[in-house]
Design a protein around this motif. Structure first.
Motif, short mmCIF file in Angstrom:
data_model
loop_
_atom_site.label_atom_id
_atom_site.label_comp_id
_atom_site.label_asym_id
_atom_site.label_seq_id
_atom_site.Cartn_x
_atom_site.Cartn_y
_atom_site.Cartn_z
N UNK A 188 0.84 -1.20 0.00
CA UNK A 188 0.00 0.00 0.00
C UNK A 188 0.88 1.25 0.00
N UNK A 189 0.43 2.31 -0.65
CA UNK A 189 1.21 3.56 -0.67
C UNK A 189 1.51 4.03 0.76
N UNK A 190 2.77 4.40 0.99
CA UNK A 190 3.16 4.90 2.30
C UNK A 190 3.54 3.85 3.30
N UNK A 191 3.27 2.57 3.00
CA UNK A 191 3.66 1.51 3.93
C UNK A 191 5.17 1.32 3.94
N UNK A 192 5.70 0.86 5.06
CA UNK A 192 7.12 0.56 5.15
C UNK A 192 7.48 -0.55 4.17
N UNK A 193 8.73 -0.58 3.77
CA UNK A 193 9.20 -1.62 2.86
C UNK A 193 9.05 -2.99 3.52
N UNK A 194 8.55 -3.96 2.76
CA UNK A 194 8.46 -5.32 3.27
C UNK A 194 9.81 -5.80 3.81
N UNK A 195 10.89 -5.36 3.17
CA UNK A 195 12.22 -5.80 3.59
C UNK A 195 12.55 -5.39 5.01
N UNK A 196 12.05 -4.24 5.47
CA UNK A 196 12.33 -3.84 6.85
C UNK A 196 11.66 -4.80 7.83
N UNK A 197 10.49 -5.29 7.47
CA UNK A 197 9.78 -6.25 8.34
C UNK A 197 10.52 -7.59 8.36
N UNK A 198 10.95 -8.04 7.19
CA UNK A 198 11.72 -9.28 7.12
C UNK A 198 13.01 -9.19 7.93
N UNK A 199 13.65 -8.03 7.86
CA UNK A 199 14.90 -7.84 8.61
C UNK A 199 14.66 -7.93 10.10
N UNK A 200 13.61 -7.28 10.58
CA UNK A 200 13.29 -7.33 12.01
C UNK A 200 12.99 -8.76 12.44
N UNK A 201 12.23 -9.50 11.64
CA UNK A 201 11.89 -10.88 11.99
C UNK A 201 13.15 -11.75 12.03
N UNK A 202 14.04 -11.58 11.07
CA UNK A 202 15.25 -12.40 11.03
C UNK A 202 16.17 -12.09 12.20
N UNK A 203 16.30 -10.81 12.55
CA UNK A 203 17.14 -10.43 13.69
C UNK A 203 16.61 -11.06 14.98
N UNK A 204 15.29 -11.02 15.15
CA UNK A 204 14.68 -11.58 16.36
C UNK A 204 14.82 -13.10 16.40
N UNK A 205 14.50 -13.77 15.30
CA UNK A 205 14.46 -15.24 15.33
C UNK A 205 15.84 -15.88 15.34
N UNK A 206 16.88 -15.07 15.08
CA UNK A 206 18.25 -15.60 15.14
C UNK A 206 19.10 -14.92 16.20
N UNK A 207 18.54 -13.95 16.92
CA UNK A 207 19.26 -13.17 17.93
C UNK A 207 20.58 -12.66 17.36
N UNK A 208 20.47 -11.83 16.33
CA UNK A 208 21.64 -11.24 15.70
C UNK A 208 21.33 -9.82 15.27
N UNK A 209 22.36 -9.01 15.12
CA UNK A 209 22.22 -7.67 14.58
C UNK A 209 22.21 -7.75 13.05
N UNK A 210 21.46 -6.86 12.41
CA UNK A 210 21.44 -6.78 10.95
C UNK A 210 21.49 -5.30 10.56
N UNK A 211 22.41 -4.97 9.66
CA UNK A 211 22.56 -3.59 9.18
C UNK A 211 22.36 -3.58 7.68
N UNK A 212 21.34 -2.84 7.23
CA UNK A 212 20.95 -2.81 5.82
C UNK A 212 21.17 -1.42 5.24
#
Length: 293
Positions: A188-212
């Motif tokens: 949807x217009x104005x929504x955050x990039x899907x990639x930011x959501x994927x990054x947050x999920x991956x950082x949480x589920x692997x307990x790691x930092x991610x810098x994009x």
């Protein structure tokens, strides 16, 4: 001996978001050095630059891609980044079109104060990249640096959970992601990039930092999303997301050791040890060797 939280070393991480122009290598390289110097002046010591940041992204032909690609680490872009990393005492992860004989790879180089450290080649190719590049053949290496153990992924790689899980199992504290995110169908217009959501999920589920580090702008009709960010090991952004449209340096102070300390979520659960390796293979069939986690 492990550092206690009170004595743990902070690392200042920066994602350098800007607009490369396709084919204008010297201009793009100059822009990257300018941003590296600006981030270093703010105390950043680990920096991530966008995908294909020296060449631009939207190639029209393989011949064009080949003409803009370079040997790694022997090409002029790596030479420039090595010189600036040595001069400023910083570590860089930068996207580059790599030429290896007649093969081309969408790659990222890891460069430190002592020079070239290693290369990651994008494993999962997106859209027309399949016309120009070979799929990465180096797996998911984890590089030892003075800041900690660094993994790398490029753009579409983050859509695959295996990317982060394999690197977590190999002992990565942080995954650095040079990227060129584009809008996703259904967004949807104005929504955050899907990639930011994927990054947050991956950082949480692997307990790691991610810098994009993403790029901005429109290149040959393709819009890019911006929104560079640094995500903490609990899954929440600690810097960014950046603007969708502007050049920006996103900076966060992180304790990379916290990625390992915080994996014990409670008295019973540790996200990597809880894996059911009797149901699926420990390294997901990658053939790679687990590290300390």
């Amino acid at each position: 001996m492990a550092l206690s939280p009170s004595t743990a070393q902070q690392t200042r991480v920066a994602c350098l978001q800007f607009e490369p122009l396709v084919g204008e290598k010297q201009r793009n390289l100059d822009a990257s050095v300018r941003l590296i110097e600006a981030a270093a002046a703010e105390g950043a010591r680990l920096m991530v630059l966008p995908e294909l940041c020296n060449s631009g992204y939207v190639f029209e032909t393989r011949e064009e891609a080949f003409s803009l690609a370079e040997a790694v680490p022997g090409g002029p872009s790596c030479a420039t980044w090595i010189a600036v990393a040595q001069r400023l005492g910083v570590t860089l992860v930068a996207g580059i079109a790599e030429r290896d004989g007649n093969a081309l790879y969408n790659a990222a180089v890891v460069i430190g104060p002592d020079g070239y450290i290693g290369t990651f080649r994008k494993v999962h190719l997106w859209n027309a990249e399949n016309l120009f590049f070979e799929p990465g053949n180096l797996g998911f290496p984890v590089f030892n640096t003075p800041h900690g153990r660094i993994g790398v992924a490029i753009c579409y790689d983050i859509w695959f959970p295996e990317t982060f899980r394999i690197q977590a199992l190999k002992g990565a504290d942080i995954v650095c992601v040079p990227t060129n995110w584009v809008p996703i169908p259904g967004q949807a217009p104005g929504r955050e990039a899907m990639a930011t959501i994927l990054t947050m999920a991956a950082a949480h589920s692997n307990s790691m930092f991610i810098a994009c580090a993403d790029r901005v702008g429109t290149e040959r009709g393709q819009l890019f999303e911006g929104q560079s960010l640094v995500v903490g090991c609990t899954g929440w952004p600690v810097a960014g997301p950046a603007s969708r449209v502007a050049e920006e340096i996103v900076i966060a102070d992180v304790d990379l050791g916290e990625a390992r300390r915080s994996r014990n979520w409670n008295a019973f659960n540790q996200v990597l040890r809880d894996r059911r390796t009797d149901v699926y293979s420990e390294m997901l069939g990658s053939g790679q060797t687990p590290g300390w986690y």
